[in-house]
Design an enzyme around this catalytic site. Sequence first.
Site, PDB file in Angstrom:
ATOM      1  N   CYS A  88      -5.652 -47.857 -53.442  1.00 26.45           N
ATOM      2  CA  CYS A  88      -6.035 -47.337 -52.127  1.00 26.45           C
ATOM      3  C   CYS A  88      -7.551 -47.356 -52.005  1.00 26.45           C
ATOM      4  O   CYS A  88      -8.256 -46.933 -52.919  1.00 26.45           O
ATOM      5  CB  CYS A  88      -5.513 -45.908 -51.981  1.00 26.45           C
ATOM      6  SG  CYS A  88      -5.954 -45.139 -50.421  1.00 26.45           S
ATOM      7  N   LEU A  89      -8.030 -47.825 -50.855  1.00 22.75           N
ATOM      8  CA  LEU A  89      -9.486 -47.878 -50.639  1.00 22.75           C
ATOM      9  C   LEU A  89     -10.101 -46.479 -50.686  1.00 22.75           C
ATOM     10  O   LEU A  89     -11.299 -46.344 -50.920  1.00 22.75           O
ATOM     11  CB  LEU A  89      -9.802 -48.551 -49.301  1.00 22.75           C
ATOM     12  CG  LEU A  89      -9.471 -50.051 -49.233  1.00 22.75           C
ATOM     13  CD1 LEU A  89      -9.654 -50.567 -47.819  1.00 22.75           C
ATOM     14  CD2 LEU A  89     -10.335 -50.848 -50.209  1.00 22.75           C
ATOM     15  N   HIS A 134      -0.792 -42.373 -44.705  1.00 23.11           N
ATOM     16  CA  HIS A 134      -2.149 -41.887 -44.408  1.00 23.11           C
ATOM     17  C   HIS A 134      -2.172 -41.076 -43.113  1.00 23.11           C
ATOM     18  O   HIS A 134      -2.941 -40.119 -42.990  1.00 23.11           O
ATOM     19  CB  HIS A 134      -3.130 -43.058 -44.274  1.00 23.11           C
ATOM     20  CG  HIS A 134      -3.717 -43.536 -45.569  1.00 23.11           C
ATOM     21  ND1 HIS A 134      -4.445 -42.722 -46.410  1.00 23.11           N
ATOM     22  CD2 HIS A 134      -3.690 -44.758 -46.167  1.00 23.11           C
ATOM     23  CE1 HIS A 134      -4.839 -43.426 -47.469  1.00 23.11           C
ATOM     24  NE2 HIS A 134      -4.389 -44.660 -47.352  1.00 23.11           N
TER      25      HIS A 134
END
Length: 164
Positions: A88-89, A134
């Site tokens: 995940c960024l 998210h």
Amino acid sequence: MALRNIRINEDPVLRKKAKKVDRFNKRLHGLLDDMAETMYAAPGIGLAAPQVGILKRVIIFDVNDQLFEMINPVITETEGEQIDIEGCLSVPGKYGRVQRPENIKVEYQDRNGEKLSLEAESLTAVCVCHETDHLEGKLFTDIVIEYLTQEELEESGKELDEAL
Ligand code: ZN
């Protein structure tokens, strides 16, 4: 277009629920364009608006050089299961095995508000699940089965530019 700052780790915005989009205007288009630029620059293959600090139900991802934009996405059907490696960024440097449905159906709107749906499998299904999580303030770290060591990651052949 402009690069946006990707929120990471304990940033509280990552834990908040995003709000439905009801205006399909220039401001939304600017957000989408900025998100694509930010995702490709990171580099990554998916991004949700809360990751750039905007609590709106907007996600993008890129699979096989095709950019998908989804506004107000809702997963309406799921089938089967798959376990794949995710990163995940917003959680830099961590990769782990996560279980997701193999097939999904998602209903969403495009940037102009038109209602669409998509049946997706494999990596595309992973992207939709990861990014819609998210929007609920959930991260893959909440459901990870196990993290990979650097050595395991190299052996897995997973590309490090495939964070979402
Ligand atoms: Zn993510």
